[in-house]
Design a protein around this motif. Structure first.
Motif, PDB file in Angstrom:
ATOM      1  N   ILE A 124      84.122  38.716 109.044  1.00 50.31           N
ATOM      2  CA  ILE A 124      82.915  39.121 108.308  1.00 50.31           C
ATOM      3  C   ILE A 124      83.219  39.401 106.839  1.00 50.31           C
ATOM      4  CG2 ILE A 124      81.871  40.030 110.424  1.00 50.31           C
ATOM      5  CD1 ILE A 124      82.359  42.854 109.384  1.00 50.31           C
ATOM      6  N   ALA A 125      84.277  38.788 106.314  1.00 58.51           N
ATOM      7  CA  ALA A 125      84.670  39.054 104.921  1.00 58.51           C
ATOM      8  C   ALA A 125      83.624  38.582 103.915  1.00 58.51           C
ATOM      9  CB  ALA A 125      86.018  38.390 104.619  1.00 58.51           C
ATOM     10  N   GLN A 126      82.900  37.504 104.233  1.00 60.60           N
ATOM     11  CA  GLN A 126      81.864  37.060 103.298  1.00 60.60           C
ATOM     12  C   GLN A 126      80.746  38.090 103.194  1.00 60.60           C
ATOM     13  OE1 GLN A 126      83.075  34.821 101.755  1.00 60.60           O
ATOM     14  NE2 GLN A 126      83.805  33.080 102.945  1.00 60.60           N
ATOM     15  N   TYR A 127      80.588  38.885 104.232  1.00 59.47           N
ATOM     16  CA  TYR A 127      79.530  39.892 104.271  1.00 59.47           C
ATOM     17  C   TYR A 127      79.982  41.185 103.592  1.00 59.47           C
ATOM     18  CZ  TYR A 127      77.426  36.670 107.583  1.00 59.47           C
ATOM     19  OH  TYR A 127      76.883  35.553 108.167  1.00 59.47           O
TER      20      TYR A 127
ATOM     21  N   ALA B 236      90.627  48.677 114.623  1.00 65.09           N
ATOM     22  CA  ALA B 236      90.528  47.285 114.164  1.00 65.09           C
ATOM     23  C   ALA B 236      89.444  47.147 113.102  1.00 65.09           C
ATOM     24  CB  ALA B 236      90.237  46.368 115.345  1.00 65.09           C
ATOM     25  N   MET B 237      88.295  47.767 113.331  1.00 57.75           N
ATOM     26  CA  MET B 237      87.234  47.761 112.320  1.00 57.75           C
ATOM     27  C   MET B 237      87.759  48.325 111.003  1.00 57.75           C
ATOM     28  SD  MET B 237      83.917  49.306 114.261  1.00 57.75           S
ATOM     29  CE  MET B 237      83.214  48.633 115.763  1.00 57.75           C
ATOM     30  N   THR B 238      88.473  49.431 111.099  1.00 57.29           N
ATOM     31  CA  THR B 238      89.000  50.108 109.911  1.00 57.29           C
ATOM     32  C   THR B 238      89.998  49.230 109.178  1.00 57.29           C
ATOM     33  OG1 THR B 238      88.722  52.230 111.024  1.00 57.29           O
ATOM     34  CG2 THR B 238      90.187  52.188 109.126  1.00 57.29           C
ATOM     35  N   ARG B 239      90.885  48.596 109.942  1.00 61.81           N
ATOM     36  CA  ARG B 239      91.935  47.767 109.354  1.00 61.81           C
ATOM     37  C   ARG B 239      91.356  46.525 108.671  1.00 61.81           C
ATOM     38  NH1 ARG B 239      94.143  46.639 113.749  1.00 61.81           N
ATOM     39  NH2 ARG B 239      95.168  48.671 113.945  1.00 61.81           N
ATOM     40  N   ASN B 240      90.288  45.984 109.226  1.00 57.15           N
ATOM     41  CA  ASN B 240      89.727  44.739 108.700  1.00 57.15           C
ATOM     42  C   ASN B 240      88.685  44.954 107.611  1.00 57.15           C
ATOM     43  OD1 ASN B 240      91.129  42.775 110.388  1.00 57.15           O
ATOM     44  ND2 ASN B 240      89.969  43.624 112.092  1.00 57.15           N
TER      45      ASN B 240
ATOM     46  N   GLY C 241      89.511  47.726 101.486  1.00 56.16           N
ATOM     47  CA  GLY C 241      89.895  49.062 101.027  1.00 56.16           C
ATOM     48  C   GLY C 241      91.068  49.624 101.790  1.00 56.16           C
ATOM     49  N   ARG C 242      91.419  50.855 101.479  1.00 51.67           N
ATOM     50  CA  ARG C 242      92.575  51.512 102.081  1.00 51.67           C
ATOM     51  C   ARG C 242      92.274  51.998 103.487  1.00 51.67           C
ATOM     52  NH1 ARG C 242      96.388  54.010  97.874  1.00 51.67           N
ATOM     53  NH2 ARG C 242      95.891  52.827  95.989  1.00 51.67           N
ATOM     54  N   PHE C 243      93.243  51.834 104.344  1.00 56.16           N
ATOM     55  CA  PHE C 243      93.062  52.144 105.763  1.00 56.16           C
ATOM     56  C   PHE C 243      92.639  53.594 105.973  1.00 56.16           C
ATOM     57  CE2 PHE C 243      94.694  53.797 109.781  1.00 56.16           C
ATOM     58  CZ  PHE C 243      94.131  52.907 110.682  1.00 56.16           C
TER      59      PHE C 243
ATOM     60  N   ARG D  43      88.146  57.548 107.542  1.00 54.79           N
ATOM     61  CA  ARG D  43      87.281  58.719 107.390  1.00 54.79           C
ATOM     62  C   ARG D  43      85.851  58.346 106.978  1.00 54.79           C
ATOM     63  NH1 ARG D  43      92.169  60.412 104.929  1.00 54.79           N
ATOM     64  NH2 ARG D  43      91.354  59.873 102.861  1.00 54.79           N
ATOM     65  N   SER D  44      85.610  57.037 106.816  1.00 58.02           N
ATOM     66  CA  SER D  44      84.322  56.576 106.306  1.00 58.02           C
ATOM     67  C   SER D  44      83.475  55.967 107.422  1.00 58.02           C
ATOM     68  CB  SER D  44      84.551  55.522 105.217  1.00 58.02           C
ATOM     69  OG  SER D  44      83.338  54.867 104.886  1.00 58.02           O
ATOM     70  N   PRO D  45      82.155  56.087 107.314  1.00 56.48           N
ATOM     71  CA  PRO D  45      81.270  55.428 108.296  1.00 56.48           C
ATOM     72  C   PRO D  45      81.088  53.934 108.009  1.00 56.48           C
ATOM     73  CG  PRO D  45      79.947  56.598 106.685  1.00 56.48           C
ATOM     74  CD  PRO D  45      81.385  56.914 106.349  1.00 56.48           C
ATOM     75  N   LEU D  46      81.588  53.460 106.867  1.00 54.53           N
ATOM     76  CA  LEU D  46      81.289  52.092 106.442  1.00 54.53           C
ATOM     77  C   LEU D  46      81.835  51.001 107.363  1.00 54.53           C
ATOM     78  CD1 LEU D  46      81.626  52.335 102.553  1.00 54.53           C
ATOM     79  CD2 LEU D  46      79.546  52.216 103.933  1.00 54.53           C
ATOM     80  N   PRO D  47      83.084  51.089 107.849  1.00 49.22           N
ATOM     81  CA  PRO D  47      83.564  50.000 108.714  1.00 49.22           C
ATOM     82  C   PRO D  47      82.677  49.769 109.932  1.00 49.22           C
ATOM     83  CG  PRO D  47      85.414  51.302 107.941  1.00 49.22           C
ATOM     84  CD  PRO D  47      84.176  52.040 107.527  1.00 49.22           C
ATOM     85  N   ARG D  48      82.353  50.841 110.645  1.00 44.53           N
ATOM     86  CA  ARG D  48      81.510  50.684 111.823  1.00 44.53           C
ATOM     87  C   ARG D  48      80.095  50.256 111.443  1.00 44.53           C
ATOM     88  NH1 ARG D  48      80.704  55.005 116.814  1.00 44.53           N
ATOM     89  NH2 ARG D  48      78.992  53.895 117.824  1.00 44.53           N
ATOM     90  N   ALA D  49      79.556  50.835 110.381  1.00 45.57           N
ATOM     91  CA  ALA D  49      78.206  50.474 109.945  1.00 45.57           C
ATOM     92  C   ALA D  49      78.145  49.014 109.515  1.00 45.57           C
ATOM     93  CB  ALA D  49      77.765  51.380 108.794  1.00 45.57           C
TER      94      ALA D  49
END
Length: 449
Positions: A230-233, A268-272, A275-277, A282-288
């Motif tokens: 989902i890098a294009q997104y 996995a969401m966090t790693r992909n 930004g910094r792991f 600590r952020s809601p952004l990866p899951r969102a």
């Protein structure tokens, strides 16, 4: 049908002069050069790291891949009948070589949508390539540039189109588009494709919803749910705005069981995520971002009315991918498409669908020699490319084989697969009496019976 007009249809730019063949173009006689290279290496005790036949390439790539990676990349829809039918279609045609043609030199270059390509082989967009190797799309882009091969960037890529374009220099690149439910995101992706110098916008029509893919379903695995592909997104400003809106809404209580698998998915969401792991953790952004992607990435309501708006939304040539019926091919060109890709998505969407090669024959007979038509699905070898060209394709898209090369040897593996396929095409042309691509006509193949 021996008419060769379809080879140059739609090929001239506004000045009437195609762009130069890119750096890295395979030289004339590329097949013999490839043979000599491999045999000379053999004299020194070095064998190819990437097998030169598809069966062994597939076997080794499977051993090199994880179970989930292999299921996603190599798997197909339903019982796999469409995948098998794609290959059986090639077996139904036999090449009929012509002798004493004196084809000492061959010209493999083709004109596509105003640009001269080094060969009629382009790399197809394959999503979630990072399952087969880190920085997958960048490695593929660099391999494409090294071999002078056009590459269609995947909308479901693991590296951004901007980074891939930077890696390719002047080598032709096209950009795939999945039509999102969010029209602002559609426009943003189109604008980015224009900004990176894409030679065409390739709109995939056959994945408005995911097909029934038992290999993935049995593992309960979809790479996008882990943030893979989902890098294009996540690099898109409009998508970021949609995610921000989601995060800003009051959270709803969810019944989520904390399991080891759930923790692994979150990591996995966090790693992909960009930004910094530790900041991402600590952020809601990866899951969102993952949840937003799953909500908007493809529009089940995609219609010809949507496609009719493209001429007002982009200056790029428009290629419609996923056409299998002659009536749809006619409608695509009536709508103003510059080219179509005859494709069943590599057998990944509809089980028991028509083989792409069979559809190509019917479509070319229906629309005549002029419109630009590419073939996707089932291409494995240079001989396959030859058959596709003889039956009316202007060029082909090579899918799974280059991912298998990536799994075995990274960028070099992709390069080797490309060079092997193009070399076999060149040798097949030499042995069949074809000096150039327009000379590969239907009288050089016969129904095998």
């Amino acid at each position: 049908m021996t008419d060769t007009a379809h080879r140059s249809a739609g090929s001239a730019d506004p000045t009437g002069v195609p762009a130069a063949v890119p750096a890295g173009t395979p030289p004339t006689g590329t097949g013999l050069s490839r043979l000599q290279h491999i045999y000379r290496e053999g004299m020194l005790g070095r064998r190819p790291a990437v097998p030169t036949d598809f069966a062994e390439l597939e076997r080794r790539a499977r051993r090199a891949s994880s179970r989930i990676a292999w299921a996603y990349v190599a798997g197909g829809a339903g019982e796999g009948r469409t995948m098998r039918r794609n290959r059986a279609a090639f077996d139904r045609w036999a090449i009929v070589p012509r002798m004493a043609a004196g084809a000492v030199e061959r010209d493999l270059s083709v004109d596509l949508l105003g640009t001269r390509h080094a060969s009629p082989v382009l790399l197809a967009p394959v999503g979630a390539g990072a399952l087969m190797g880190r920085d997958s799309d960048l490695s593929i882009a660099r391999a494409a540039a090294a071999t002078g091969t056009g590459y269609v960037f995947s909308n479901q890529g693991c590296n951004t189109m901007e980074d891939c374009a930077a890696a390719m220099g002047d080598t032709p690149r096209w950009v795939q588009l999945y039509w999102s439910k969010d029209e602002g995101l559609v426009d943003s992706l189109i604008q980015r494709a224009e900004s990176i110098g894409a030679g065409a916008l390739v709109v995939t029509l056959d994945t408005t919803v995911l097909g029934w893919r038992p290999q993935d379903l049995n593992l309960g695995f979809l790479p996008f749910t882990r943030g893979v592909g989902i890098a294009q997104y996540t690099s898109d400003p409009r998508f970021a705005a949609i995610v921000a809106e989601r995060v800003a809404r009051p959270a709803t209580k969810q019944d989520v069981r904390i399991t080891l698998s759930a923790v692994r998915t979150l990591l996995a969401m966090t790693r992909n995520h960009p930004g910094r792991f530790w900041r991402n953790l600590r952020s809601p952004l990866p899951r969102a971002s993952v949840e937003t992607f799953l909500d908007v990435y493809s529009n089940p309501g995609l219609s010809w009315q949507h496609l009719a708006t493209l001429r007002e939304r982009t200056r790029l040539p428009v290629v419609l991918k996923g056409i299998l019926h002659p009536d749809d091919a006619r409608r695509a060109f009536d709508l103003g498409a510059d080219a179509i890709v005859v494709s069943n998505h590599g057998g990944r969407q509809v089980d028991n669908a028509i083989a792409s090669l069979d559809a190509l024959v019917a479509i070319r007979d229906a629309i005549g020699p002029e419109p630009t038509v590419l073939l996707d699905s089932g291409i494995r070898t240079g001989a396959d490319v030859f058959v596709a060209l003889a039956l009316g394709a202007d060029a082909v898209l090579l899918g799974r084989p280059h991912l298998y090369g990536l799994a075995l040897a990274g960028q070099r593996g992709v390069e080797d697969v490309i060079r092997n396929v193009v070399a076999e095409l060149d040798l097949t042309m030499a042995l069949s009496g074809a000096r150039d691509v327009p000379a590969v006509t239907r009288d050089l193949v016969s129904a095998a019976g």
